[in-house]
Design a protein around this motif. Structure first.
Motif, short mmCIF file in Angstrom:
data_model
loop_
_atom_site.label_atom_id
_atom_site.label_comp_id
_atom_site.label_asym_id
_atom_site.label_seq_id
_atom_site.Cartn_x
_atom_site.Cartn_y
_atom_site.Cartn_z
N GLY A 1 1.06 -1.26 -0.29
CA GLY A 1 0.40 -0.09 -0.50
C GLY A 1 1.25 1.43 -0.02
N GLY A 2 2.00 1.41 0.60
CA GLY A 2 2.87 2.34 0.71
C GLY A 2 3.29 2.58 -0.15
N GLY A 3 4.36 2.00 -0.89
CA GLY A 3 4.32 1.50 -2.85
C GLY A 3 3.91 2.20 -3.10
N LEU A 4 2.51 1.60 -3.32
CA LEU A 4 1.15 2.35 -4.52
C LEU A 4 1.45 3.84 -4.49
CD1 LEU A 4 -0.58 1.59 -6.96
CD2 LEU A 4 -2.28 1.02 -4.86
N LEU A 5 0.45 4.07 -3.50
CA LEU A 5 0.70 4.89 -2.69
C LEU A 5 1.93 6.66 -3.17
CD1 LEU A 5 -0.98 7.78 -1.15
CD2 LEU A 5 0.27 7.00 1.04
N ILE A 6 2.85 5.63 -3.33
CA ILE A 6 4.30 7.02 -3.55
C ILE A 6 3.98 6.84 -5.13
CG2 ILE A 6 7.13 6.98 -3.50
CD1 ILE A 6 6.78 6.14 -0.44
N GLY A 7 4.20 5.02 -5.36
CA GLY A 7 4.11 5.49 -6.87
C GLY A 7 2.99 6.37 -7.44
N LEU A 8 1.59 6.43 -6.73
CA LEU A 8 0.73 7.59 -7.62
C LEU A 8 1.17 8.46 -7.07
CD1 LEU A 8 -2.34 4.90 -6.85
CD2 LEU A 8 -1.24 5.75 -8.96
N LEU A 9 2.01 9.06 -6.07
CA LEU A 9 1.96 9.99 -5.93
C LEU A 9 3.39 11.20 -7.10
CD1 LEU A 9 1.99 11.03 -2.21
CD2 LEU A 9 0.67 11.75 -3.23
N PHE A 10 3.98 9.93 -7.36
CA PHE A 10 5.38 10.24 -8.71
C PHE A 10 4.81 10.72 -10.53
CE2 PHE A 10 7.72 9.86 -5.76
CZ PHE A 10 9.27 10.77 -5.85
N SER A 11 3.57 10.10 -9.59
CA SER A 11 2.48 9.58 -11.27
C SER A 11 1.61 11.15 -11.82
CB SER A 11 1.93 7.88 -11.42
OG SER A 11 1.12 8.53 -12.34
N VAL A 12 1.18 11.43 -9.71
CA VAL A 12 0.44 12.62 -10.28
C VAL A 12 0.80 13.84 -10.73
CG1 VAL A 12 -1.35 14.17 -9.04
CG2 VAL A 12 -1.69 11.49 -9.07
N ALA A 13 2.76 13.89 -9.73
CA ALA A 13 3.92 14.86 -9.91
C ALA A 13 4.19 15.36 -11.21
CB ALA A 13 4.68 14.38 -8.83
N TYR A 14 4.21 13.96 -12.20
CA TYR A 14 4.65 14.59 -12.99
C TYR A 14 3.67 13.31 -14.13
CZ TYR A 14 8.94 14.89 -11.05
OH TYR A 14 9.72 14.76 -10.51
N MET A 15 2.38 14.24 -14.40
CA MET A 15 1.32 14.17 -14.99
C MET A 15 0.75 14.48 -16.27
SD MET A 15 -2.27 13.24 -14.02
CE MET A 15 -2.19 14.75 -12.79
N THR A 16 1.64 16.07 -15.91
CA THR A 16 1.07 16.52 -17.45
C THR A 16 2.49 16.54 -18.89
OG1 THR A 16 2.39 18.85 -16.33
CG2 THR A 16 -0.27 18.93 -16.92
N GLU A 17 3.50 16.35 -18.15
CA GLU A 17 4.94 15.31 -18.84
C GLU A 17 4.99 14.47 -19.55
OE1 GLU A 17 4.86 16.56 -15.75
OE2 GLU A 17 5.73 18.22 -15.83
N THR A 18 4.01 13.97 -18.38
CA THR A 18 3.83 12.18 -18.80
C THR A 18 3.06 12.11 -20.41
OG1 THR A 18 4.59 11.96 -17.11
CG2 THR A 18 3.37 10.11 -18.80
N THR A 19 1.72 12.70 -19.95
CA THR A 19 0.89 13.11 -21.01
C THR A 19 1.49 13.57 -22.09
OG1 THR A 19 -0.35 15.14 -20.07
CG2 THR A 19 -0.84 12.39 -19.41
N GLU A 20 2.55 14.40 -22.32
CA GLU A 20 2.79 15.54 -23.20
C GLU A 20 3.39 14.16 -24.19
OE1 GLU A 20 3.50 18.61 -25.61
OE2 GLU A 20 2.12 18.79 -24.68
#
Length: 132
Positions: A72-91
């Motif tokens: 659960g902690g790994g999932l939470l941290i992974g999702l936080l990083f994913s959200v932090a770089y969301m616009t760059e990733t989609t671009e």
């Protein structure tokens, strides 16, 4: 030529960061700019994190509570990083599909402006259905 949607194998490859054929470039742009682009991004992130979470739950010879907490902690941290770089990733996904840099932001702004105008048009004064 619009080929529609990717097949499940292509989508899985795309979810893990792989490129799709040029015939699907319009689908990629739609995927990263439609109203639900944030939820779609989070869905791709969950697919990417699923194998790691499964390994964390199944492999270590520890109590299930400890494994679940770590997963659960790994999932939470992974999702936080994913959200932090969301616009760059989609671009990056759009650029990889052949669209010029900045296309995703421009397309999202156009959609937001179009939706704002549509909302205002429903409530114009003196128009059909108007209460004033």
């Amino acid at each position: 030529m619009d080929a529609g949607r990717p097949n499940p194998a292509q989508w899985l490859w795309y979810a893990y960061g792989g490129g799709l054929p040029r015939s699907l470039s319009s689908w990629v742009l739609d995927d990263v700019t439609r109203r639900t682009w944030v939820l779609r991004h989070l869905g791709r992130a969950l697919v990417q994190l699923a194998p790691v979470v499964a390994l964390c739950l199944l492999v270590p010879p520890l109590d299930l509570g400890i494994r679940a907490t770590a997963a659960g902690g790994g999932l939470l941290i992974g999702l936080l990083f994913s959200v932090a770089y969301m616009t760059e990733t989609t671009e990056h996904r759009a650029v990889k599909a052949g669209w010029p840099p900045g296309t995703t932001a421009e397309r999202r702004e156009q959609r937001v402006e179009r939706e704002r105008l549509e909302r205002q048009a429903r409530y114009r004064s003196g128009g059909s259905g108007s209460f004033d």
